[in-house]
Design an enzyme around this catalytic site. Structure first.
Site, PDB file in Angstrom:
ATOM      1  N   ASP A 127     -11.229   2.019   4.883  1.00  0.00           N
ATOM      2  CA  ASP A 127     -11.315   2.146   6.341  1.00  0.00           C
ATOM      3  C   ASP A 127     -12.306   3.267   6.637  1.00  0.00           C
ATOM      4  O   ASP A 127     -12.151   4.382   6.158  1.00  0.00           O
ATOM      5  CB  ASP A 127      -9.943   2.475   6.936  1.00  0.00           C
ATOM      6  N   SER A 145      -7.572   9.977   5.684  1.00  0.00           N
ATOM      7  CA  SER A 145      -6.317   9.332   5.313  1.00  0.00           C
ATOM      8  C   SER A 145      -5.536  10.252   4.383  1.00  0.00           C
ATOM      9  O   SER A 145      -5.239  11.384   4.761  1.00  0.00           O
ATOM     10  CB  SER A 145      -6.609   7.971   4.652  1.00  0.00           C
ATOM     11  N   THR A 146      -5.262   9.795   3.175  1.00  0.00           N
ATOM     12  CA  THR A 146      -4.447  10.535   2.213  1.00  0.00           C
ATOM     13  C   THR A 146      -4.978  11.954   2.007  1.00  0.00           C
ATOM     14  O   THR A 146      -6.156  12.145   1.761  1.00  0.00           O
ATOM     15  CB  THR A 146      -4.439   9.782   0.860  1.00  0.00           C
ATOM     16  N   HIS A 171      -4.757   8.521   9.199  1.00  0.00           N
ATOM     17  CA  HIS A 171      -3.731   7.507   8.924  1.00  0.00           C
ATOM     18  C   HIS A 171      -2.395   8.237   8.806  1.00  0.00           C
ATOM     19  O   HIS A 171      -2.200   9.020   7.878  1.00  0.00           O
ATOM     20  CB  HIS A 171      -4.033   6.756   7.627  1.00  0.00           C
ATOM     21  N   MET A 187      -7.580   7.211   0.710  1.00  0.00           N
ATOM     22  CA  MET A 187      -7.646   5.991  -0.097  1.00  0.00           C
ATOM     23  C   MET A 187      -8.172   4.842   0.749  1.00  0.00           C
ATOM     24  O   MET A 187      -8.041   4.846   1.964  1.00  0.00           O
ATOM     25  CB  MET A 187      -6.250   5.613  -0.601  1.00  0.00           C
TER      26      MET A 187
END
Length: 184
Positions: free
Chosen positions: A128, A5-6, A32, A125
């Site tokens: 998930d 993600s991030t 993401h 973050m």
């Protein structure tokens, strides 16, 4: 399979550029990401990697030596197709927090009983990527790798995956590719 993600694009760059040209497995990636950025990310990573990196399409047979990045706004899942594995895209709902979802990908892979799997969780973050390792570890032939706290830009997803107690190895991002190769 890789879930991130991030700050994931930089981590993906580090991981994917270390795989050899003749990688004997496909790599399916959930980052993401908004839908308008997927293609440019895939093109950028394809330009610097020895493997082919592309945006994943629906009903596409996975090929060794290819990285498939999930299209933003769609869940990417895997399904058996004869003796092969095929991608499937499903549009996320408007209230979907993580779409594409790492857990959706990993849980679909857990249903592929005749294949070994390597799950990798890197920077990001949230949580998930927590349910996925649980489902995967319930299936056969699975290794799970998470990025180390010391090395992770955002330790949320790797921390949540580690909390399951099902991660086989925790590595700095620079060593994830070689760890994957060790399990092939």
């Amino acid at each position: 399979m890789i879930g991130t993600s991030t700050r994931g694009p930089n981590a993906l760059h580090t991981v994917l550029t270390k795989f050899p040209e003749n990688l004997p497995i496909p790599i399916v990636i959930v980052q993401h990401i908004p839908p308008w950025f997927t293609s440019s990310l895939a093109n950028r990573l394809n330009g610097v990697s020895k493997i082919t990196v592309k945006e994943a399409g629906g009903r596409e047979i996975l090929q060794d030596g290819t990285g498939y990045i999930a299209l933003g706004g769609f869940h990417l899942t895997l399904r058996p197709f004869g003796k092969s594995v095929m991608t499937h895209l499903e549009q996320g709902s408007k209230d979907c927090i993580h779409c594409p979802s790492v857990d959706q990908l990993f849980m679909s892979a857990a249903q592929l009983k005749d294949y070994g799997k390597i799950a990798v969780i890197i920077t990001g973050m949230g949580s998930d990527g927590t349910k996925g390792p649980i489902a995967l570890k319930g299936s056969a032939h699975v290794k799970a790798i998470a990025e180390s706290k010391e090395n992770s830009v955002v330790f949320g997803i790797p921390k949540a995956a580690n909390a399951t107690g099902l991660i086989d190895e925790t590595k700095d991002v620079e060593h994830i590719s070689e760890t994957v190769m060790k399990y092939l």
